[in-house]
Design a protein around this motif. Structure first.
Motif, mmCIF file in Angstrom:
data_model
loop_
_atom_site.group_PDB
_atom_site.id
_atom_site.type_symbol
_atom_site.label_atom_id
_atom_site.label_comp_id
_atom_site.label_asym_id
_atom_site.label_seq_id
_atom_site.Cartn_x
_atom_site.Cartn_y
_atom_site.Cartn_z
ATOM 1 N N VAL A 1 -8.207 -60.972 56.967
ATOM 2 C CA VAL A 1 -6.918 -61.262 57.566
ATOM 3 C C VAL A 1 -6.893 -60.594 58.935
ATOM 4 C CG1 VAL A 1 -4.445 -60.812 57.406
ATOM 5 C CG2 VAL A 1 -5.707 -61.506 55.391
ATOM 6 N N HIS A 2 -6.491 -61.354 59.913
ATOM 7 C CA HIS A 2 -6.406 -60.852 61.287
ATOM 8 C C HIS A 2 -4.929 -60.728 61.650
ATOM 9 C CE1 HIS A 2 -8.611 -60.937 65.387
ATOM 10 N NE2 HIS A 2 -7.595 -60.118 65.412
ATOM 11 N N ILE A 3 -4.503 -59.525 61.970
ATOM 12 C CA ILE A 3 -3.102 -59.248 62.295
ATOM 13 C C ILE A 3 -2.996 -58.978 63.786
ATOM 14 C CG2 ILE A 3 -1.142 -57.712 61.857
ATOM 15 C CD1 ILE A 3 -2.656 -56.961 59.183
ATOM 16 N N TRP A 4 -2.180 -59.777 64.488
ATOM 17 C CA TRP A 4 -1.961 -59.564 65.912
ATOM 18 C C TRP A 4 -0.757 -58.654 66.062
ATOM 19 C CZ3 TRP A 4 -5.693 -63.112 65.790
ATOM 20 C CH2 TRP A 4 -6.465 -63.273 66.933
ATOM 21 N N GLU A 5 -0.964 -57.479 66.633
ATOM 22 C CA GLU A 5 0.100 -56.493 66.725
ATOM 23 C C GLU A 5 0.443 -56.155 68.173
ATOM 24 O OE1 GLU A 5 2.937 -55.149 65.320
ATOM 25 O OE2 GLU A 5 1.636 -54.848 63.610
ATOM 26 N N ASP A 6 -0.574 -55.845 68.954
ATOM 27 C CA ASP A 6 -0.385 -55.470 70.363
ATOM 28 C C ASP A 6 0.734 -54.451 70.575
ATOM 29 O OD1 ASP A 6 -2.522 -56.810 71.342
ATOM 30 O OD2 ASP A 6 -1.412 -58.500 72.139
ATOM 31 N N VAL A 40 -8.717 -60.411 49.125
ATOM 32 C CA VAL A 40 -9.022 -60.221 50.539
ATOM 33 C C VAL A 40 -9.642 -58.830 50.714
ATOM 34 C CG1 VAL A 40 -8.077 -60.114 52.882
ATOM 35 C CG2 VAL A 40 -7.138 -61.749 51.230
ATOM 36 N N LYS A 41 -10.725 -58.779 51.488
ATOM 37 C CA LYS A 41 -11.453 -57.523 51.645
ATOM 38 C C LYS A 41 -11.377 -56.925 53.041
ATOM 39 C CE LYS A 41 -14.760 -58.750 48.104
ATOM 40 N NZ LYS A 41 -16.142 -59.051 47.786
ATOM 41 N N HIS A 42 -11.111 -57.738 54.045
ATOM 42 C CA HIS A 42 -11.162 -57.251 55.423
ATOM 43 C C HIS A 42 -9.842 -57.510 56.128
ATOM 44 C CE1 HIS A 42 -15.406 -56.480 54.970
ATOM 45 N NE2 HIS A 42 -15.510 -57.663 54.405
ATOM 46 N N PHE A 43 -9.376 -56.477 56.831
ATOM 47 C CA PHE A 43 -8.101 -56.533 57.537
ATOM 48 C C PHE A 43 -8.327 -56.025 58.953
ATOM 49 C CE2 PHE A 43 -7.525 -55.956 53.066
ATOM 50 C CZ PHE A 43 -6.613 -56.955 52.741
ATOM 51 N N ILE A 44 -8.199 -56.910 59.914
ATOM 52 C CA ILE A 44 -8.474 -56.601 61.314
ATOM 53 C C ILE A 44 -7.158 -56.615 62.074
ATOM 54 C CG2 ILE A 44 -9.702 -57.339 63.391
ATOM 55 C CD1 ILE A 44 -11.610 -58.876 61.446
ATOM 56 N N PHE A 58 -3.280 -46.972 60.488
ATOM 57 C CA PHE A 58 -3.911 -48.250 60.164
ATOM 58 C C PHE A 58 -4.934 -48.066 59.043
ATOM 59 C CE2 PHE A 58 -3.014 -49.660 64.734
ATOM 60 C CZ PHE A 58 -2.014 -50.545 64.361
ATOM 61 N N ILE A 59 -5.780 -47.056 59.178
ATOM 62 C CA ILE A 59 -6.827 -46.819 58.181
ATOM 63 C C ILE A 59 -6.221 -46.488 56.821
ATOM 64 C CG2 ILE A 59 -8.710 -45.276 57.519
ATOM 65 C CD1 ILE A 59 -9.406 -45.095 60.526
ATOM 66 N N VAL A 63 -6.404 -50.991 56.773
ATOM 67 C CA VAL A 63 -7.028 -51.760 57.850
ATOM 68 C C VAL A 63 -8.505 -51.376 57.910
ATOM 69 C CG1 VAL A 63 -7.111 -52.067 60.360
ATOM 70 C CG2 VAL A 63 -4.907 -52.055 59.159
ATOM 71 N N THR A 64 -9.370 -52.376 58.025
ATOM 72 C CA THR A 64 -10.812 -52.115 58.023
ATOM 73 C C THR A 64 -11.446 -52.225 59.408
ATOM 74 O OG1 THR A 64 -11.234 -54.427 57.424
ATOM 75 C CG2 THR A 64 -11.088 -52.825 55.619
ATOM 76 N N ALA A 65 -10.756 -52.835 60.378
ATOM 77 C CA ALA A 65 -11.344 -52.988 61.716
ATOM 78 C C ALA A 65 -10.253 -53.154 62.765
ATOM 79 C CB ALA A 65 -12.286 -54.184 61.756
#
Length: 154
Positions: A1-6, A40-44, A58-59, A63-65
């Motif tokens: 999952v890719h989360i746009w935060e900025d 789901v295993k990866h959270f960017i 985040f960690i 969050v993984t990346a």
């Protein structure tokens, strides 16, 4: 999952670590736990600039990346790897510096090579390549980067 935060920019986060802890961390954690329970295993997280002070939240939330790792303040690939060795990273190469000179590109890639050896890192320019960077300048950078990836990438 890719989360746009900025929620960060060049000189730091736009919110304090205390605000992150109180208002955002609980929801990140809940959201990530929900998705992990469904496989789901990866959270960017995409956040620009100097986000160093909020990386621990985040960690801790799962969050993984981080992406795009803009080099500013404490937020650079070498420092992040030193303090958060298991955090995945993407980006980390300052786009403005690619066209400055071949010597600059060579210097940039020394740090990239060092961190690439540790794994969990996908190197590329921290955003779109500016139009003032010529195709020749970009090709020089990209060919050297590809050679490093072929040599060290896992």
């Amino acid at each position: 999952v890719h989360i746009w935060e900025d929620i960060s920019y060049g000189s730091g986060s736009m919110i304090s670590p205390q605000i992150m802890k109180e208002f955002m961390f609980p929801y990140y954690k809940r959201f990530i736990q929900f998705l992990k329970a469904r496989g789901v295993k990866h959270f960017i997280v995409d956040t620009d600039g100097d986000c160093f002070d909020i990386i621990p939240f985040f960690i801790k939330a799962g969050v993984t990346a981080l992406f795009p790792i803009e080099k500013s303040g404490k937020t650079n690939i070498r420092n992040i790897r030193k303090h958060f060795p298991r955090l995945g990273m993407m980006g980390g190469i300052p786009k403005e510096e690619i066209g400055q000179s071949k010597e600059m590109v060579n210097q940039l890639l020394i740090e990239v090579e060092e961190v690439l050896k540790t794994g969990g890192y996908i190197p590329f320019a921290d955003h779109s390549i500016p139009p003032e960077i010529s195709f020749e300048e970009f090709s020089y950078y990209r060919n050297l980067l590809n050679q490093l990836i072929d040599k060290l990438g896992q």
